[in-house]
Scaffold this motif. Structure first.
Motif, short mmCIF file in Angstrom:
data_model
loop_
_atom_site.label_atom_id
_atom_site.label_comp_id
_atom_site.label_asym_id
_atom_site.label_seq_id
_atom_site.Cartn_x
_atom_site.Cartn_y
_atom_site.Cartn_z
N TYR A 118 -20.92 15.97 0.26
CA TYR A 118 -20.10 15.63 -0.63
C TYR A 118 -19.12 16.50 -0.96
CZ TYR A 118 -18.40 12.80 -4.56
OH TYR A 118 -17.78 12.16 -5.28
N ALA A 119 -19.40 17.92 -1.28
CA ALA A 119 -18.38 18.80 -1.78
C ALA A 119 -17.44 18.96 -0.87
CB ALA A 119 -19.22 20.23 -2.14
N LYS A 120 -17.72 18.97 0.46
CA LYS A 120 -16.50 18.96 1.47
C LYS A 120 -15.64 17.72 1.22
CE LYS A 120 -18.59 22.17 4.71
NZ LYS A 120 -19.23 22.33 6.14
N ALA A 121 -16.19 16.65 1.32
CA ALA A 121 -15.18 15.51 1.14
C ALA A 121 -14.64 15.52 -0.25
CB ALA A 121 -16.32 14.41 1.24
N TYR A 122 -15.18 15.96 -1.15
CA TYR A 122 -14.64 15.91 -2.57
C TYR A 122 -13.47 17.09 -2.53
CZ TYR A 122 -14.52 16.59 -7.49
OH TYR A 122 -13.86 16.88 -9.01
N ALA A 123 -13.55 18.04 -1.85
CA ALA A 123 -12.50 19.17 -1.74
C ALA A 123 -11.38 18.41 -1.02
CB ALA A 123 -13.15 20.42 -1.19
N GLU A 124 -11.54 17.97 0.01
CA GLU A 124 -10.67 17.38 0.97
C GLU A 124 -9.76 16.31 0.18
OE1 GLU A 124 -10.09 15.13 5.23
OE2 GLU A 124 -11.83 15.97 4.79
N ARG A 125 -10.43 15.61 -0.54
CA ARG A 125 -9.90 14.41 -1.52
C ARG A 125 -8.96 14.98 -2.50
NH1 ARG A 125 -11.88 11.44 -6.00
NH2 ARG A 125 -13.90 11.92 -5.48
N LEU A 126 -9.43 16.18 -3.09
CA LEU A 126 -8.67 16.75 -4.25
C LEU A 126 -7.73 17.76 -3.70
CD1 LEU A 126 -10.80 15.20 -6.12
CD2 LEU A 126 -10.83 17.39 -7.17
N PRO A 178 -9.52 24.09 -1.97
CA PRO A 178 -10.21 24.83 -1.20
C PRO A 178 -11.58 24.74 -1.34
CG PRO A 178 -8.58 26.18 -2.03
CD PRO A 178 -8.47 25.18 -2.81
N PHE A 179 -12.24 24.19 -0.30
CA PHE A 179 -13.81 24.09 -0.58
C PHE A 179 -14.52 25.17 -1.01
CE2 PHE A 179 -18.12 24.55 1.78
CZ PHE A 179 -18.85 23.64 1.07
N GLU A 180 -14.04 26.47 -0.55
CA GLU A 180 -14.67 27.66 -1.13
C GLU A 180 -14.56 27.94 -2.75
OE1 GLU A 180 -12.46 27.51 1.15
OE2 GLU A 180 -13.92 27.72 2.90
N SER A 181 -13.56 27.05 -3.16
CA SER A 181 -13.35 27.34 -4.75
C SER A 181 -14.40 26.55 -5.45
CB SER A 181 -12.01 26.84 -5.16
OG SER A 181 -11.80 25.19 -4.91
N ILE A 182 -15.24 25.60 -4.79
CA ILE A 182 -16.21 24.88 -5.74
C ILE A 182 -17.37 25.85 -6.11
CG2 ILE A 182 -17.59 23.01 -5.66
CD1 ILE A 182 -15.76 21.42 -3.95
N PRO A 183 -17.67 25.94 -7.04
CA PRO A 183 -18.85 26.92 -7.38
C PRO A 183 -20.20 26.10 -7.05
CG PRO A 183 -17.53 26.47 -9.18
CD PRO A 183 -17.14 25.56 -8.22
N VAL A 184 -21.16 27.18 -6.79
CA VAL A 184 -22.70 26.70 -6.35
C VAL A 184 -23.63 27.30 -7.39
CG1 VAL A 184 -21.98 26.56 -4.13
CG2 VAL A 184 -22.93 28.62 -5.05
N ILE A 185 -24.85 26.68 -7.44
CA ILE A 185 -25.80 27.11 -8.23
C ILE A 185 -26.58 28.38 -7.10
CG2 ILE A 185 -28.22 26.84 -9.33
CD1 ILE A 185 -27.29 24.07 -9.87
N LYS A 186 -26.09 29.66 -7.61
CA LYS A 186 -26.59 30.68 -6.79
C LYS A 186 -28.00 31.15 -6.78
CE LYS A 186 -22.34 33.19 -5.69
NZ LYS A 186 -21.51 34.49 -5.93
#
Length: 411
Positions: free
Chosen positions: A238-246, A249-257
């Motif tokens: 979902y995050a990849k599709a969300y980044a593409e829609r907005l 960069p996909f890498e700019s979306i934070p994660v729970i590390k």
């Protein structure tokens, strides 16, 4: 530690914690709805995309005479009707437990997009009634029975423990409160952002900073607060599709590390006895933090750029300083005197203002912490932005550290 799929944090929304909802003749549903709708708007997520909801709330039945909060969520928007929704309770850590449950849903592959929302309405009753309601997180009938205010009473005991083991001075506890209230002035959602203080407000002064219980004084206490906070967690798909829609960069979306979660015996005195011969006052809190660092692949606190921690009282943040490893056990005062934990310090703690400055709507607090960590690592914290923040940790506790949950959010 087992490897799991990544959980992405897409952003969210918190309500203005200075708002008194009952005074505006609004109830817990209005508060929940405002928080969720704000998050949908800020993330541009369509309600029809949400697949599951997890709700943090502590005393809906006591304070608002309202349970079954999943049904309230389903009533916010027609698209939410039929979506699985669960409510989670762990006193002040209720919100973080909701985050853990939603993250597990994403990791398992059950769902790709989860709404995590926390809500608490506390200012619709008197301060005395609110304190009594919150007291149910103590072991009823077995501790704090002589207290006017149960939680200040119990956390005054923590001051005693630090004093007995290491020595402690009130000026250091008070400086934590001062830092957090100063930080809150930068935060447009902080409950205390317009409060005024004077030269006596952070001293052992009974007129300007009166005693609540023992050595716990007025400015040392987190605020009784109405509030809601909502975040969205997603799978990589979902995050990849969300980044593409907005078009970001996909890498700019934070994660729970990384994360940590421990539950200790209910009574504070049992916890204190367990740690009598150990390095830390609360070894289980230290272990939760170590688990978080291990899961995140971080060496320790030196890899963290800021912390949002649970300062229900100043002494709770004082405890967090050595448990995070900022100082050796009992040397917490060094990080205060050096300015390390100040807004522009080496490791800022509670740039948001924390529970003392920003406010503490109990069931929402753990979610709000994750949201603030998200803001910091995406550079969207505005006037309280920590420069170049890449990894931000949270520490959320329920009861007298009975439930402890922590997260690292980063890119």
């Amino acid at each position: 530690m087992m490897n799991t799929s990544k959980v992405y944090v897409l952003g969210g929304y918190q309500t203005d914690f200075s708002k008194n909802w009952a005074r505006e003749e609004k109830d817990i549903f209005d508060l929940l709805k405002s928080s969720v709708e704000g998050a949908l708007e800020s993330t541009t997520i369509d309600p029809s995309e949400v697949e599951v909801c997890h709700i943090g709330n502590f005393i809906g039945e006591l304070g608002s005479k309202q349970g079954q909060l999943g049904g309230l969520f389903a009533s916010i928007h027609p698209a939410f009707s039929g979506i699985p929704a669960s409510r989670h309770e762990a006193a002040c850590a209720s919100g973080s437990i909701a985050v853990l449950a939603a993250a597990a849903d994403i990791e398992s592959g059950r769902y790709d997009l989860a709404c995590v929302t926390g809500v608490e309405l506390l200012r619709n009753v008197s301060g005395e009634q609110a304190a009594d309601n919150l007291g149910v997180a103590c072991w009823t009938g077995r501790e704090a029975q002589d207290a006017t205010y149960p939680w200040p009473y119990l956390f005054n005991r923590l001051i005693d423990v630090y004093d007995e083991r290491y020595g402690i001075r009130y000026e250091h506890i008070a400086e934590i409160a001062k830092i957090n209230l100063d930080n809150a002035k930068r935060n447009p959602n902080a409950q205390t952002r317009k409060w005024q203080f004077n030269e006596y407000s952070f001293l052992e002064n009974d007129e300007h900073n009166h005693v609540i219980e023992g050595r716990v004084r007025r400015q040392d206490c987190g605020q009784v607060t109405d509030g809601g906070a909502t975040i969205f967690l997603s799978s990589e798909k979902y995050a990849k599709a969300y980044a593409e829609r907005l078009q970001i960069p996909f890498e700019s979306i934070p994660v729970i590390k990384g994360w940590g979660h421990k539950t200790a015996p209910m009574l504070l005195e049992d916890k204190i006895k367990e740690s009598a011969e150990q390095r830390y006052v609360f070894p289980h809190v230290r272990k939760a933090i170590e688990d978080m660092f291990d899961r995140a692949g971080l060496r320790g606190v030196d890899d963290i750029d800021a912390i949002e921690t649970h300062d229900c009282f100043s002494i709770t943040e004082y405890m967090a300083i050595d448990h995070f490893g900022i100082t050796e056990p009992g040397e917490n005062w060094k990080a205060i005197e050096s300015g390390d934990i100040a807004f522009n310090g080496r490791i800022p703690i509670n740039p948001s203002g924390g529970l003392i400055g920003l406010g503490h709507p109990v069931g929402a607090t753990g979610i709000r912490m994750v949201l603030d960590a998200y803001k910091q690592v995406t550079g969207t914290a505005g006037s309280y932005q920590v420069k170049d923040a890449k990894n931000v940790a949270t520490l959320n506790i329920g009861g007298s550290t009975t439930t402890t949950v922590c997260f690292v959010i980063g890119r």
